[in-house]
Write an enzyme that holds these catalytic residues in place. Structure first.
Site, PDB file in Angstrom:
ATOM      1  N   ASP A  89     -72.384  76.328  77.729  1.00 36.64           N
ATOM      2  CA  ASP A  89     -73.652  76.954  77.723  1.00 36.64           C
ATOM      3  C   ASP A  89     -73.935  78.014  78.557  1.00 36.64           C
ATOM      4  O   ASP A  89     -74.435  78.971  77.926  1.00 36.64           O
ATOM      5  CB  ASP A  89     -74.723  75.811  77.526  1.00 36.64           C
ATOM      6  CG  ASP A  89     -74.727  75.240  76.243  1.00 36.64           C
ATOM      7  OD1 ASP A  89     -74.675  75.821  75.218  1.00 36.64           O
ATOM      8  OD2 ASP A  89     -75.119  73.976  76.389  1.00 36.64           O
TER       9      ASP A  89
ATOM     10  N   GLU B 247     -76.892  75.268  83.412  1.00 34.94           N
ATOM     11  CA  GLU B 247     -76.309  75.911  82.074  1.00 34.94           C
ATOM     12  C   GLU B 247     -77.356  76.989  81.543  1.00 34.94           C
ATOM     13  O   GLU B 247     -76.848  77.326  80.309  1.00 34.94           O
ATOM     14  CB  GLU B 247     -76.059  74.721  81.052  1.00 34.94           C
ATOM     15  CG  GLU B 247     -77.013  73.960  80.675  1.00 34.94           C
ATOM     16  CD  GLU B 247     -76.405  72.758  79.825  1.00 34.94           C
ATOM     17  OE1 GLU B 247     -75.472  72.887  79.377  1.00 34.94           O
ATOM     18  OE2 GLU B 247     -77.378  71.847  79.876  1.00 34.94           O
TER      19      GLU B 247
ATOM     20  N   HIS C 107     -52.997  65.325  55.060  1.00 31.64           N
ATOM     21  CA  HIS C 107     -52.997  64.202  55.914  1.00 31.64           C
ATOM     22  C   HIS C 107     -51.761  64.185  56.511  1.00 31.64           C
ATOM     23  O   HIS C 107     -51.576  63.377  57.845  1.00 31.64           O
ATOM     24  CB  HIS C 107     -53.205  63.253  55.079  1.00 31.64           C
ATOM     25  CG  HIS C 107     -54.519  62.564  54.835  1.00 31.64           C
ATOM     26  ND1 HIS C 107     -55.158  62.330  53.622  1.00 31.64           N
ATOM     27  CD2 HIS C 107     -55.542  62.683  55.633  1.00 31.64           C
ATOM     28  CE1 HIS C 107     -56.259  61.883  53.528  1.00 31.64           C
ATOM     29  NE2 HIS C 107     -56.929  62.171  54.788  1.00 31.64           N
TER      30      HIS C 107
ATOM     31  N   CYS D  65     -68.709  70.473  84.798  1.00 32.91           N
ATOM     32  CA  CYS D  65     -68.350  69.656  83.633  1.00 32.91           C
ATOM     33  C   CYS D  65     -68.039  70.749  82.225  1.00 32.91           C
ATOM     34  O   CYS D  65     -67.781  69.751  81.092  1.00 32.91           O
ATOM     35  CB  CYS D  65     -69.242  68.727  83.161  1.00 32.91           C
ATOM     36  SG  CYS D  65     -70.949  69.167  82.623  1.00 32.91           S
TER      37      CYS D  65
END
Ligand code: PEP
Ligand code: MG
Length: 656
Positions: free
Chosen positions: A567, A543, A302, A614
């Protein structure tokens, strides 16, 4: 009664998913147990649950006895079958999956020296140099003092009061408005440990056996901590530190002592500790801390998570070597390589100072590009937009200077809920986005979910190759009961701004045409119901290799293309994007992938439609000039890359 299921919670019942599961279990009166491999534990103890080590895709049984057993089993099984259960609703920072907690083998930041250094775990990136602020609280002794029989009840009471004091302190900390959301999640998790019967009940039982409370707490916490430390999971190993930190707080309350207080830390100091609890760090004046060095901890502890969330460079897990720093005046650390230099000489100091100044200046200088509208040499505007997945990310995107949204991933909206999100909830979400970025476009991608990431409310088949299976548009067209509410919500949201819609995983023109038919039906239904709506531009993601090869035909059907290089690269190269052993092949700069991008750009520009990107590659300064030259006019990326991309386009156009 009992029911078994396969756990789909992403990464299993780790910290927050475990504590949320326990909270849900506690809301029922029934006694509830979780059974795994013939081991059963109470579902009402987070510590026990974490120690059971329930992983994603494991089989688990929920057993309940009591008046509300049926409801309890229903709710808990629903939770276990939801991949994002417990992960998203408290703003908590989750450990990154790639973190291993092992010393990193990354390169030193910005060419810093690699020799003559102490080495630990590179836990939070960046370099820092500053005065040492030692945090070495006195060790609490384990006396194992026997108690007289008539003193036991009072000692139990004292222990209960000390536990209550610590819980109250944690509550007070949680109530502070200044606490960052991510830290709040961490403090809440620590409070759960302090509340857990495994710890408190364990300590009370030792006192009842006739041992003093401080020793009892140390005994109970070290037992739990060593159980965590021996699990085969670095994230759970790091919970050992949390348990010890909570135990220490209880001991201090028993002794009537305050812990070393970080309030007095001077601006620009490097916090050096053998061990520091996440709670101590979360409530420290973090803005004044330039770096953190710690003997304990790893990349998933943490402390590391807090340091990363606040942009503080950190090296953890230095071991006993941290004691060598105790008497140093100055220390330099490189959070990218894990190197630490005690009282660095003039040469090292100079290099660190130069690296820090360079990084700071670069970040600062980039802010000048925030409001720039970058253009190509011929004056065409290049939209630098943001990829986001929730409304919470709007502010960061606008702050970075996003010219709209080039990819709104709707998956999170679907994964967030135990049920499918309603049309109204979706319409509200998409409308808020449209309003926030108007007049810029917001490109919403329709649901892109596959067999590897199921959502509640959809039965996914078992598939050998989920990436080649029933995902994205394929699933949506087969499930109009899911797809049409999303399309209707998008038509409704288009009234409020510049909504565009794109379809993922397209590999056939028929998929676009079938979607258009559904959109037509949705519009007619809205019109018949008298609900306001507006039409939107429809585009496709490119893609799949098939989409590249039929791009000219697709371009006749749609208003824009957005190239999904993540992709596209995996499918062109036949290299799973999640498989590290083929990571080398998963390279967007490979000539095969670049040729596919170029073919797509040509088909789009020949047809006169907008071509954007994108995938992750859109934010790469080394590739942006090539993409602009191919004719792309929109690049969408993570908000943190936007200013650098704007600079890159601007400089490229000047050079032309
Ligand atoms: C892509 O494939 O490039 C893309 C942007 O989509 P995702 O990463 O969500 O699959
Ligand atoms: Mg994709």
């Amino acid at each position: 009664m009992e029911r078994s299921t396969i756990v789909r919670v992403h990464d299993g019942l780790h910290a927050r998913p475990a504590t949320r599961f326990v909270k849900l279990a506690k809301s029922f009166e029934s006694d509830i147990e979780l059974v795994k491999d013939d081991r059963s534990v109470s579902a009402k103890s987070s510590v026990k649950l974490m120690l059971l080590g329930v992983k994603e895709n494991e089989e688990i049984t929920v057993r309940a006895t009591g008046a509300d057993a049926i409801e309890a089993i229903e709710a808990l099984i629903g939770y276990l079958e939801n991949p994002h259960a417990g992960l998203e609703d408290d703003g908590a920072v989750q450990p990154q999956k790639q973190d291993t907690g092992k010393p990193a083998a990354r390169k030193p930041a910005q060419g810093l020296p690699a020799d003559g250094a102490l080495r630990g775990v590179a836990a939070s990136e960046g370099a820092a140099i500053g005065a040492v602020y030692g945090f070495f609280p006195a060790e609490i002794k384990h006396e194992n003092r026997p108690l007289a029989a008539n003193a036991i009840a009072d000692e139990v009471l004292r222990l209960k009061q000390a536990i209550a004091t610590v819980q109250k302190r944690m509550d007070a900390s949680l109530a502070e408005t200044g606490l960052a959301e991510s830290d709040r999640g961490i403090v809440a998790a620590l409070k759960d440990i302090a509340n857990d019967d495994e710890l408190t009940g364990g300590a009370i039982a030792i006192v009842e056996g006739g041992i003093d409370a401080v020793s009892a707490v140390i005994g109970a916490t070290s037992k739990i901590a060593s159980d965590f430390a021996t699990m085969d999971d670095p994230y759970l190993n790091a919970r050992a530190d949390d348990v010890n930190a909570v135990g220490r707080q209880i001991c201090l309350a028993l002794l009537g002592q305050e812990d070393v207080n970080l309030d007095t830390i001077a601006e620009g100091s490097i916090l050096v500790a053998e061990d520091i609890g996440a709670w101590d760090l979360a409530r420290a004046p973090l803005k004044r801390i330039a770096g953190v060095i710690c003997g304990h901890g790893g990349a998933t502890s943490h402390v590391a998570i807090i340091a990363r969330a606040h942009g503080i460079p950190a090296v953890l897990g230095l071991g006993r070597a941290v004691l060598d720093l105790k008497h140093a005046r100055t220390v330099a650390l490189d959070g990218d390589s894990g190197e630490v230099f005690a009282d660095p000489d003039a040469g090292i100091t100079g290099r660190f100072q130069a690296a820090i100044a360079k990084a700071g200046a670069e970040k600062q200088a980039l802010t000048a590009y925030r409001d720039v509208t970058p253009r190509r040499a011929d004056g065409t505007v290049i939209d630098i937009a943001a990829n986001i997945g929730s409304l919470e990310e709007i502010d960061a995107a606008k702050e970075a200077g996003a010219m709209g949204v080039g990819l709104f991933r709707t998956e999170l909206l679907f994964m967030r809920h135990i049920h499918l999100p309603s049309e109204d909830l979706q319409a509200e979400t998409y409308s808020s986005l449209a309003r926030a970025f108007a007049p810029h476009a917001v490109i919403v991608r329709t649901l892109d979910i596959g067999g590897d990431k199921p959502i509640a409310g959809v039965d996914f088949p078992d598939e050998e190759n989920p990436f080649l299976g029933w995902r994205g548009i394929r699933m949506c067209l087969d499930r109009p009961d899911i797809f049409k509410p999303q399309l209707r919500a998008l038509l409704r949201a288009a009234v409020h701004g510049n909504i565009k819609v794109m379809l993922p995983m397209i590999s056939d023109v028929g998929e676009v045409r079938a979607t258009k038919t559904l959109i037509g039906e949705c519009a007619a239904e809205l019109a018949a119901a008298g609900t306001a709506f507006a039409h939107f531009d429809l585009g496709v993601m490119i893609e799949t290799p098939a989409a590249v090869l039929i791009a000219p035909a697709l371009a006749r059907e749609v208003a824009f293309f957005s190239i999904g290089t993540n992709d596209l690269t995996q499918y062109i190269m036949a290299a799973d994007r999640l498989n590290p052993t083929v990571a080398k092949l998963n390279d967007v700069t490979h000539p095969a992938v670049m040729a596919a991008i170029e073919l797509t750009a040509k088909a789009g520009t020949d047809a006169g439609i907008m071509v954007g990107m994108c995938g992750e590659a859109a934010g790469r300064p080394d590739l942006i000039p090539a993409f602009i030259a191919m004719g792309l006019t929109e690049l969408s990326m993570s908000p943190s890359s936007i200013q650098r991309a704007k600079k890159c386009v601007l400089e490229g156009s000047k050079a032309d």
